[in-house]
Design a protein around this motif. Structure first.
Motif, PDB file in Angstrom:
ATOM      1  N   LYS A  47      41.376  36.719  32.591  1.00  0.00           N
ATOM      2  CA  LYS A  47      40.555  37.891  32.348  1.00  0.00           C
ATOM      3  C   LYS A  47      39.086  37.516  32.489  1.00  0.00           C
ATOM      4  O   LYS A  47      38.675  36.404  32.160  1.00  0.00           O
TER       5      LYS A  47
ATOM      6  N   ASP B 173      36.906  45.468  37.520  1.00  0.00           N
ATOM      7  CA  ASP B 173      36.663  44.051  37.255  1.00  0.00           C
ATOM      8  C   ASP B 173      35.922  43.419  38.433  1.00  0.00           C
ATOM      9  O   ASP B 173      36.466  43.325  39.535  1.00  0.00           O
TER      10      ASP B 173
ATOM     11  N   ASP C 267      41.153  41.979  40.358  1.00  0.00           N
ATOM     12  CA  ASP C 267      42.368  42.047  39.542  1.00  0.00           C
ATOM     13  C   ASP C 267      43.568  42.072  40.482  1.00  0.00           C
ATOM     14  O   ASP C 267      43.447  41.754  41.660  1.00  0.00           O
TER      15      ASP C 267
ATOM     16  N   TYR D 217      38.969  32.166  30.643  1.00  0.00           N
ATOM     17  CA  TYR D 217      38.325  33.367  31.170  1.00  0.00           C
ATOM     18  C   TYR D 217      37.593  33.072  32.467  1.00  0.00           C
ATOM     19  O   TYR D 217      37.347  31.916  32.825  1.00  0.00           O
TER      20      TYR D 217
END
Length: 250
Positions: free
Chosen positions: A20, A48, A52, A69
């Motif tokens: 993420k 994003d 993604d 992350y």
């Protein structure tokens, strides 16, 4: 490419795809997207910026893995015909190391919020329509090595720019060419330990230049053409077109 290398690359890509993106970076990039207008929006699809499962990373946005992350480390929006102000939200991208906004028509002042980027190394804002003074707060970015703000409409003095103690400790290249800056050249500027290229040409600088610049162990080029210096003031090194250095970074 051997099997082991292919496997490593596969797992790296898989990790990036499954990770993420830090919420702060997602929020900042979406705010930047909203402020820059349609020229960027049509290239930035999805929510994003690092991509993604359905969309690739946004054009001009480079992300890196940081623990579990992803973070935004580069933002390259050169040659995008951008005509607005530089979004202050860029200052929220805390892991940004490269910022390229050159060759646009950006206007307004350079936001002080850029000083909130502790990892920033490359700052390229040349060939725009920026006005006002260069924020002296930029001198607090301890990792900043290259700053090019040439070919704008910037004013102010170098004394104001380096007014903070220990300004620009890691700076190598400083390009101020073709602006409207004025005043004398403070000898304190020569205290930047690894300053290598200093382009002051085509401004309104006056007076003399300290011997400290000519004796600086790292300074290879001091370009001063097109100012109002004393006749005795001489350049140092051989002038090269600064776009060459910009291209060398890619």
């Amino acid at each position: 490419m051997g099997n082991r290398t292919r496997i490593c690359c596969f797992f790296l890509l898989l990790t990036l795809a499954q990770s993420k993106t830090v919420k702060r970076d997602v929020k900042a990039l979406n705010e930047i997207k909203a402020s820059l207008g349609w020229r960027v929006v049509y290239q930035w699809v999805g929510d994003d910026p690092c991509g993604d499962g359905d969309h690739p990373p946004w054009s001009g946005v480079t992300c890196s893995q940081l623990g579990d992350y992803r973070v935004v480390t580069e933002l390259n929006l050169r040659w995008n015909k951008l005509q607005d102000v530089i979004p202050s939200e860029i200052g929220e991208l805390k892991k940004l190391t490269h910022l390229y906004l050159s060759f646009n028509s950006l206007k307004g002042e350079i936001p002080r919020e850029l000083a909130n980027l502790p990892e920033l190394r490359y700052l390229y804002l040349h060939e725009n329509r920026l006005t006002g003074k260069i924020p002296p707060e930029l001198g607090t970015i301890r990792n900043l090595r290259y700053m090019d703000v040439g070919n704008n409409h910037l004013v102010g003095t170098l004394r104001e720019l380096i007014s903070r103690e220990g300004s620009f400790p890691s700076l190598r290249n400083l390009y101020l060419s073709y602006n409207k800056m004025s005043g004398s050249i403070p000898s304190e500027l020569a205290r930047i330990p690894k300053l290598t290229y200093l382009y002051l040409d085509h401004n309104f600088f006056t007076g003399g230049i300290s011997d400290a610049f000519y004796k600086h162990p790292f300074l290879k080029e001091l370009y001063i053409e097109g100012n109002q210096f004393r006749p005795s003031v001489k350049p140092k090194g051989v002038h090269k077109v600064f776009e060459v250095f910009d291209a060398e970074l890619f």
